[in-house]
Design a protein around this motif. Structure first.
Motif, PDB file in Angstrom:
ATOM      1  N   GLY A   1       3.587   2.836   1.926  1.00 40.14           N
ATOM      2  CA  GLY A   1       2.274   2.740   2.593  1.00 40.14           C
ATOM      3  C   GLY A   1       1.925   1.898   1.614  1.00 40.14           C
ATOM      4  O   GLY A   1       1.887   2.247   0.431  1.00 40.14           O
ATOM      5  N   ASP A   2       0.842   1.080   2.237  1.00 39.88           N
ATOM      6  CA  ASP A   2      -0.169   0.700   1.223  1.00 39.88           C
ATOM      7  C   ASP A   2      -1.452   1.383   0.688  1.00 39.88           C
ATOM      8  O   ASP A   2      -1.210   1.188  -0.523  1.00 39.88           O
ATOM      9  N   ASP A   3      -1.439   3.257   1.358  1.00 45.29           N
ATOM     10  CA  ASP A   3      -2.729   3.818   0.473  1.00 45.29           C
ATOM     11  C   ASP A   3      -1.342   3.930  -0.613  1.00 45.29           C
ATOM     12  O   ASP A   3      -2.281   4.075  -1.500  1.00 45.29           O
ATOM     13  N   ARG A   4      -0.540   4.388  -0.489  1.00 44.61           N
ATOM     14  CA  ARG A   4       0.433   5.588  -1.683  1.00 44.61           C
ATOM     15  C   ARG A   4       0.765   4.204  -3.399  1.00 44.61           C
ATOM     16  O   ARG A   4       0.235   4.680  -4.299  1.00 44.61           O
ATOM     17  N   LEU A   5       0.329   3.165  -2.183  1.00 42.72           N
ATOM     18  CA  LEU A   5       0.833   1.717  -3.686  1.00 42.72           C
ATOM     19  C   LEU A   5      -0.625   1.851  -4.174  1.00 42.72           C
ATOM     20  O   LEU A   5      -0.904   1.549  -5.380  1.00 42.72           O
ATOM     21  N   ARG A   6      -2.212   2.151  -3.379  1.00 44.73           N
ATOM     22  CA  ARG A   6      -3.042   1.808  -3.703  1.00 44.73           C
ATOM     23  C   ARG A   6      -3.029   3.152  -5.142  1.00 44.73           C
ATOM     24  O   ARG A   6      -4.554   2.763  -5.650  1.00 44.73           O
ATOM     25  N   GLU A   7      -2.907   3.983  -4.663  1.00 47.88           N
ATOM     26  CA  GLU A   7      -2.574   5.049  -5.430  1.00 47.88           C
ATOM     27  C   GLU A   7      -2.481   5.441  -6.757  1.00 47.88           C
ATOM     28  O   GLU A   7      -2.637   6.121  -7.754  1.00 47.88           O
ATOM     29  N   ILE A   8      -1.457   4.379  -7.054  1.00 50.13           N
ATOM     30  CA  ILE A   8      -1.009   4.090  -8.179  1.00 50.13           C
ATOM     31  C   ILE A   8      -2.229   4.311  -9.430  1.00 50.13           C
ATOM     32  O   ILE A   8      -2.512   3.011  -9.514  1.00 50.13           O
ATOM     33  N   ASP A   9      -1.916   4.939 -10.316  1.00 47.67           N
ATOM     34  CA  ASP A   9      -2.561   4.642 -12.102  1.00 47.67           C
ATOM     35  C   ASP A   9      -1.637   4.472 -12.816  1.00 47.67           C
ATOM     36  O   ASP A   9      -2.501   4.654 -14.048  1.00 47.67           O
ATOM     37  N   ARG A  10      -0.237   4.806 -13.266  1.00 46.60           N
ATOM     38  CA  ARG A  10       0.613   4.670 -14.113  1.00 46.60           C
ATOM     39  C   ARG A  10       1.893   4.202 -13.817  1.00 46.60           C
ATOM     40  O   ARG A  10       2.232   5.260 -12.844  1.00 46.60           O
ATOM     41  N   ILE A  11       2.850   3.002 -14.356  1.00 43.73           N
ATOM     42  CA  ILE A  11       3.675   3.309 -14.351  1.00 43.73           C
ATOM     43  C   ILE A  11       4.704   3.141 -14.984  1.00 43.73           C
ATOM     44  O   ILE A  11       4.311   2.698 -15.865  1.00 43.73           O
ATOM     45  N   ILE A  12       5.554   3.652 -15.115  1.00 46.97           N
ATOM     46  CA  ILE A  12       6.556   3.964 -16.266  1.00 46.97           C
ATOM     47  C   ILE A  12       8.094   3.526 -15.674  1.00 46.97           C
ATOM     48  O   ILE A  12       8.688   3.387 -14.456  1.00 46.97           O
ATOM     49  N   ILE A  13       8.588   2.438 -16.866  1.00 51.61           N
ATOM     50  CA  ILE A  13       9.464   1.921 -16.367  1.00 51.61           C
ATOM     51  C   ILE A  13      11.038   2.171 -17.227  1.00 51.61           C
ATOM     52  O   ILE A  13      10.500   2.648 -18.494  1.00 51.61           O
TER      53      ILE A  13
END
Ligand code: BG6
Length: 369
Positions: free
Chosen positions: A42-54
Motif C-alpha cells: 500500500g502506497d500510504d504505508r510506504l509514504r509513512e515510513i520515516d526511517r529504514i533499518i537494514i
C-alpha cells in the motif's frame, strides 16, 4: 555442475550479468521502477515510513551499506545498517514509521531471522531481500523482494551480492517514486544505468585475465588493504572480506578519508593497496581526494592497484596496476568494481592451493545464533 569452471565461485562470478539482469526484469515499467510486492503493502504505508533499518550479516551487510546510499538519495529516508546479531541487544528504537529491510541470500541465517522476528513482534513493517524462494525470512516478512541470482553454491557470495545491491536500488527507486522524492531526471538516469548494467557487468567479468596475472606475483602476500570512498567504502570492505574468507589472507577495508586518521601508519614498502577510484565525471571532488590518497600512500611505498573508470588517466603516474571498468553513475560503481576484487580473492585462493568453494571453518548458511 561447474559448467567447465574449476570452482562454483568462478562460475558464479561469470553469472553476474544474468543475476543482475534477472533481478531487474519485470520491475521497470515505462521507465519507472515498480515492485509489485511493495505496491501490495500500500502506497500510504510506504509514504509513512520515516526511517529504514537494514539488517544483515557478512557480505549481505555490505550490500545493505551500499543500498543505504541509494535509498537515502532517491527516497530521502534516513537509513541505518545494523548487523543482525547486534540489532536486538541495543534495545532498538522502533516506531510506526520504521521499515526493517533484511538482506539474506539464504533467507535462513539465524541471526537475521531472530532480528526480523524481534521487529515483527514490535509491529514493525518488514521487507525481505532474499535469493531463496520460500525461505523462512521472506515467509515471515510482510513483503519479499526476491533477488533472481539463481542458486549460489560457493560459500563466498558473489552473484547474490550484486543481485542484493540491485534489489535494494530497485526498492530505493520504487520508494522515491511513490513518495515523490525522485526527480524525473534522476529516475531516467537510474533506469538508464540499470538498462546498461548487465552488459557492463559482463565487461567487468572480463577483467579476469588481468587479475589472474596480478594475483600470480602476489601469491605470497600476507596482507592487503582496500580503500574506497562513499559507496566505494563498503565495496572495499567486501573486497577485504572475500580475501579473508577464501584466501585466508589478512585484509582490511578502509574509508579513504580515514587513512590519515590511523591506517596510513600501516603503509610500508611494498604493501599492496587496492584503491576504488570514483568517476571524475560524476564525482569530481571525491575523485580528486582519492587521487590525493593514492599519492600519499605511494609516497610511503605502497604498491597501488587502482580500479578506475575507462578513460581516467589521472592515476597512471602513481599506480602500479590499473584496472578499468565501464562508465556508469557513482552509485552503480560498486556493481562493477567488486568483480575484479572477487576474481582477485579467487585467484589468490587458487594460487595457494586452497578449496575456493569450501573455505575452512565457514558454512554457506549459518543456522545457529
Ligand atoms: C555467512 C556466509 O556465514 O553468512 C557469507 O559465509 C554470507 O557468505 C553471510 O554473506 C550471510 O548469509 P545470508 O544467507 O544471510 O546472506
Amino acid at each position: 555442475d561447474k559448467g567447465g569452471w574449476s570452482s562454483f565461485m568462478a562460475k558464479e562470478i561469470t553469472e553476474q550479468p544474468d543475476a543482475v539482469g534477472n533481478t531487474i526484469r519485470g520491475r521497470v515499467v515505462d521507465g519507472a521502477v515498480e515492485i509489485p510486492e511493495l505496491t501490495e503493502l500500500g502506497d500510504d504505508r510506504l509514504r509513512e515510513i520515516d526511517r529504514i533499518i537494514i539488517i544483515a550479516c557478512g557480505t549481505a551487510s555490505y550490500a545493505g551499506m551500499i543500498g543505504a546510499y541509494a535509498i537515502e538519495q532517491w527516497a530521502r529516508i534516513p537509513v541505518e545498517v545494523q548487523l543482525s546479531h547486534e540489532f536486538r541487544y541495543r534495545d532498538p528504537i522502533l516506531t510506526d514509521g520504521t521499515l526493517l529491510i533484511s538482506v539474506s541470500q539464504s533467507g535462513e541465517t539465524m541471526d537475521t531471522l531472530m532480528a526480523v522476528k524481534y521487529a515483527i513482534e514490535r509491529g514493525v513493517t518488514t521487507v525481505s531481500v532474499c535469493n531463496t524462494q520460500s525461505a523462512t525470512i521472506p515467509r515471515e516478512s510482510d513483503a519479499a523482494v526476491y533477488t533472481h541470482a539463481g542458486p549460489e553454491v560457493a560459500v563466498a557470495s558473489t552473484k547474490a551480492f550484486v543481485a542484493q545491491i540491485t534489489a535494494l536500488y530497485l526498492i530505493g527507486l520504487h520508494l522515491g517514486r511513490v513518495r515523490g522524492t525522485l526527480a524525473a531526471d534522476a529516475q531516467a538516469s537510474a533506469v538508464a544505468a540499470l538498462d546498461a548494467l548487465p552488459a557492463q557487468v559482463a565487461e567487468a567479468v572480463d577483467t579476469h585475465e588481468q587479475i589472474a596475472q596480478l594475483a600470480h606475483w602476489m601469491a605470497d602476500t600476507r596482507s592487503v588493504l582496500f580503500l574506497g570512498r562513499h559507496v566505494g567504502y563498503p565495496t572495499a570492505l567486501e573486497g577485504a572480506l572475500k580475501l579473508k574468507e577464501i584466501a585466508y589472507i589478512h585484509a582490511e577495508g578502509f574509508a579513504a578519508g580515514e587513512l590519515k586518521h590511523g591506517p596510513i601508519a600501516l603503509i610500508d614498502h611494498g604493501q599492496p593497496v587496492f584503491v576504488l577510484v570514483p568517476s571524475p565525471r560524476t564525482a569530481p571532488v571525491m575523485h580528486s581526494k582519492v587521487v590525493s590518497n593514492i599519492q600519499e600512500i605511494r609516497a610511503r611505498g605502497a604498491r597501488v592497484i587502482a580500479i578506475v573508470e575507462k578513460g581516467d588517466t589521472s592515476v597512471l603516474p602513481y599506480a602500479d596496476d590499473v584496472i578499468r571498468i565501464p562508465l556508469t553513475d557513482t552509485l552503480f560503481e560498486p556493481l562493477l568494481q567488486v568483480i575484479p576484487l572477487q576474481w582477485f580473492a579467487l585467484e589468490l585462493s587458487t594460487a595457494k592451493g586452497l578449496d575456493v568453494d569450501q573455505p575452512r571453518n565457514l558454512a554457506k548458511s549459518v543456522t545457529v545464533e
